[in-house]
Design a protein around this motif. Structure first.
Motif, PDB file in Angstrom:
ATOM      1  N   PHE A  79       0.853  -1.195   0.000  1.00 54.43           N
ATOM      2  CA  PHE A  79       0.000   0.000   0.000  1.00 54.43           C
ATOM      3  C   PHE A  79       0.886   1.242   0.000  1.00 54.43           C
ATOM      4  O   PHE A  79       1.838   1.333   0.780  1.00 54.43           O
ATOM      5  CB  PHE A  79      -0.881   0.036   1.249  1.00 54.43           C
ATOM      6  CG  PHE A  79      -1.870  -1.092   1.320  1.00 54.43           C
ATOM      7  CD1 PHE A  79      -3.107  -0.983   0.681  1.00 54.43           C
ATOM      8  CD2 PHE A  79      -1.582  -2.257   2.018  1.00 54.43           C
ATOM      9  CE1 PHE A  79      -4.024  -2.029   0.749  1.00 54.43           C
ATOM     10  CE2 PHE A  79      -2.487  -3.305   2.092  1.00 54.43           C
ATOM     11  CZ  PHE A  79      -3.713  -3.198   1.451  1.00 54.43           C
ATOM     12  N   VAL A  80       0.564   2.180  -0.883  1.00 49.02           N
ATOM     13  CA  VAL A  80       1.274   3.459  -0.911  1.00 49.02           C
ATOM     14  C   VAL A  80       0.231   4.538  -0.639  1.00 49.02           C
ATOM     15  O   VAL A  80      -0.724   4.684  -1.407  1.00 49.02           O
ATOM     16  CB  VAL A  80       1.952   3.689  -2.277  1.00 49.02           C
ATOM     17  CG1 VAL A  80       2.585   5.070  -2.332  1.00 49.02           C
ATOM     18  CG2 VAL A  80       3.000   2.624  -2.517  1.00 49.02           C
ATOM     19  N   ASN A  81       0.420   5.228   0.462  1.00 47.18           N
ATOM     20  CA  ASN A  81      -0.582   6.204   0.927  1.00 47.18           C
ATOM     21  C   ASN A  81      -1.993   5.596   0.862  1.00 47.18           C
ATOM     22  O   ASN A  81      -2.934   6.216   0.386  1.00 47.18           O
ATOM     23  CB  ASN A  81      -0.509   7.508   0.123  1.00 47.18           C
ATOM     24  CG  ASN A  81       0.814   8.227   0.357  1.00 47.18           C
ATOM     25  OD1 ASN A  81       1.573   7.869   1.261  1.00 47.18           O
ATOM     26  ND2 ASN A  81       1.103   9.230  -0.432  1.00 47.18           N
ATOM     27  N   GLY A  82      -2.084   4.351   1.298  1.00 46.13           N
ATOM     28  CA  GLY A  82      -3.378   3.679   1.382  1.00 46.13           C
ATOM     29  C   GLY A  82      -3.841   3.001   0.102  1.00 46.13           C
ATOM     30  O   GLY A  82      -4.800   2.235   0.109  1.00 46.13           O
ATOM     31  N   GLU A  83      -3.150   3.253  -1.027  1.00 41.40           N
ATOM     32  CA  GLU A  83      -3.582   2.643  -2.304  1.00 41.40           C
ATOM     33  C   GLU A  83      -2.826   1.336  -2.553  1.00 41.40           C
ATOM     34  O   GLU A  83      -1.601   1.292  -2.428  1.00 41.40           O
ATOM     35  CB  GLU A  83      -3.295   3.623  -3.462  1.00 41.40           C
ATOM     36  CG  GLU A  83      -3.786   3.087  -4.808  1.00 41.40           C
ATOM     37  CD  GLU A  83      -3.180   3.818  -6.027  1.00 41.40           C
ATOM     38  OE1 GLU A  83      -3.522   3.453  -7.163  1.00 41.40           O
ATOM     39  OE2 GLU A  83      -2.349   4.722  -5.826  1.00 41.40           O
ATOM     40  N   ASP A  84      -3.557   0.300  -2.920  1.00 39.26           N
ATOM     41  CA  ASP A  84      -2.934  -0.987  -3.249  1.00 39.26           C
ATOM     42  C   ASP A  84      -2.308  -0.868  -4.648  1.00 39.26           C
ATOM     43  O   ASP A  84      -3.011  -0.809  -5.649  1.00 39.26           O
ATOM     44  CB  ASP A  84      -4.020  -2.080  -3.224  1.00 39.26           C
ATOM     45  CG  ASP A  84      -3.488  -3.438  -3.677  1.00 39.26           C
ATOM     46  OD1 ASP A  84      -2.305  -3.515  -4.063  1.00 39.26           O
ATOM     47  OD2 ASP A  84      -4.261  -4.411  -3.645  1.00 39.26           O
TER      48      ASP A  84
END
Ligand code: DC
Length: 223
Positions: A79-84
């Motif tokens: 996850f990058v800043n909450g995005e998969d």
């Protein structure tokens, strides 16, 4: 386990690092930090925002990324800043861009600090190129996986051919030799085995054999 431990697993592409690291982390029930995914994520985000490597903007971009990892449905999700971003970072384009991004020394410093922070409060398996040499020179366990170029290319060929039957073995071998050369010869934190790492040549071993070798090294070092 007594205390938080760090298991460093380094080696070039195609040695089975990801599969081995994944199974070892699962078996030990600890977090798996895929540092290559972090370089890939920076490359992807920079590409999408039309930011070039070696600019102050890419450093700013990297500083503002928050990474987390979670094993779910038999996969390690990034996850990058909450995005998969797990699927988005696995393209050939991102592979090439990530190899360039990984040459940027200032950017490496930012990611290394984030990697060290991720391991502050829990035991981890951390896979990459410089974990045993730079990120955690005092890691509890250091493993270095290797294989001949032909074996590495053959493994990648098998994987890619399922998606695209037109790929050629020669082009994969060529790209792999080039990437290994770039990773090993770059000025900043080149890929190399730490003096105190245990090297496992995976050329003639199955993944299961490598996993069991790694687990027995861990058992010897930790007990
Ligand atoms: O392991 P990978 O293919 O996902 O890594 C992507 C790129 O990042 C590759 O060129 C190696 C580089 N890398 C690195 O320089 N240092 C790390 N700790 C992990 C990856």
């Amino acid at each position: 386990m007594r205390k938080n431990i760090v298991v460093a697993i380094d080696g070039p592409a195609g040695v089975g690092k990801s599969s081995v690291s994944f199974q070892v982390a699962k078996k030990l029930d600890i977090m798996l930090i895929d540092t290559g995914a972090m370089y890939r994520s920076v490359a992807l985000r920079a590409f999408n925002s039309e930011i070039s490597n070696n600019t102050p903007e890419i450093l700013e971009l990297a500083k503002n990324l928050n990474f987390s990892f979670k094993i779910e449905n038999n996969k390690n999700i990034v996850f990058v800043n909450g995005e998969d971003v797990s699927a988005l970072i696995r393209t050939e384009n991102v592979s090439k861009l990530a190899t360039d991004v990984a040459k940027n020394g200032d950017l490496r410093k930012i990611l290394v600090e984030k990697q060290q922070k991720l391991a502050e409060n829990s035991s981890v398996v951390m896979e990459g190129r410089d974990i045993g040499t730079v990120v955690f020179p005092n890691a509890d366990v250091k493993i270095f996986l290797s294989a001949t170029p032909e074996v590495k290319a053959q493994r990648r060929y098998k994987e890619l051919k399922e998606k695209d039957p037109s790929v050629s073995f020669e082009s994969i071998l060529e790209a792999m030799v080039l990437r290994d050369k770039q990773d090993s010869e770059r000025a900043e934190s080149p890929l190399r085995k730490a003096d105190d790492a245990v090297e496992i040549d995976t050329s003639d071993k199955t993944i299961d054999e490598v996993i069991s070798n790694v687990l027995s090294v861990i058992e010897t070092k930790i007990s």
